[in-house]
Write an enzyme that holds these catalytic residues in place. Sequence first.
Site, PDB file in Angstrom:
ATOM      1  CG  ASP A   8     -80.345  23.321  -6.038  1.00  0.00           C
ATOM      2  OD1 ASP A   8     -79.822  24.055  -6.914  1.00  0.00           O
ATOM      3  OD2 ASP A   8     -81.464  22.792  -6.188  1.00  0.00           O
ATOM      4  CB  ALA A  68     -82.934  33.946  -0.331  1.00  0.00           C
ATOM      5  CE1 TYR A  69     -83.884  25.592  -2.744  1.00  0.00           C
ATOM      6  CE2 TYR A  69     -82.361  25.962  -4.566  1.00  0.00           C
ATOM      7  CZ  TYR A  69     -83.097  25.101  -3.776  1.00  0.00           C
ATOM      8  OH  TYR A  69     -83.036  23.749  -4.009  1.00  0.00           O
ATOM      9  CB  ALA A  70     -78.328  29.972  -4.626  1.00  0.00           C
ATOM     10  CB  THR A 112     -80.394  28.903   2.647  1.00  0.00           C
ATOM     11  OG1 THR A 112     -81.252  28.625   1.526  1.00  0.00           O
ATOM     12  CG2 THR A 112     -80.745  30.272   3.220  1.00  0.00           C
TER      13      THR A 112
END
Length: 232
Positions: A125, A137-139, A141
């Site tokens: 991403d 957390a998304y960024a 991982t």
Amino acid sequence: MNSPILITGASRRVGLELAISLAQAGHTIVSASRSISPHSAHPNIVQFQADLQQEEDRLALIEHLTSNYDGLRAIIHNASLWLDDGLENLNTMFKLHVEAPYHLNLALGEQLAKLEKSDIIHICDETSSRGSKSHIAYAATKAALQNMVLSFAEKYAPAIRVNAILPGLLILKENSDEEYRRRTLKKALLEFEPGAQPLIEAVSYLLNTQYSTGSSVVINGGRHLKKGVTRD
């Protein structure tokens, strides 16, 4: 040689369109997703139902691939969850974005190495290289997923090429209102919803190029250059 492309998270949205495009180009696709999609009905697509957060499901997928195919042309790690911040969600995304690709890359290395050239592609991403204050957390991982490209590229060179694709927004959320669409599209220099085609083109490039490994292809419409727009 009977050597398919494994695509994770290919039952909907961009992953589904990617699987169909590659199948139409003549590749055999093994689509590994939590649910079976009626939209994936194509003679070149084999659907394998698996929750990749679960080790036993990954082991079943590995057994299926090693028992039924002579080799593996590519792995495309597309499975993804975009969840709000929180410890439980961090653990969930870590299992899907980091643990599952790590496990599959190690376990299927011999299958990939049976071909003269094979590929591993991590769909990361654009936030994995810049962070995100609203989805930490998304960024994080996705950043770990991007970092693993470097390690696996070195481990598996020269036969197996390992690269990343860093997309920005490709398809807007379902049922999004006009204000959300306007605000979201203005975050990029190219202010339109591109759909799955940029990802399909990037995957095609990486599958065909002979001189790229350990690299990242960014497809974000110039979002990183847009000034005066609030970052997420």
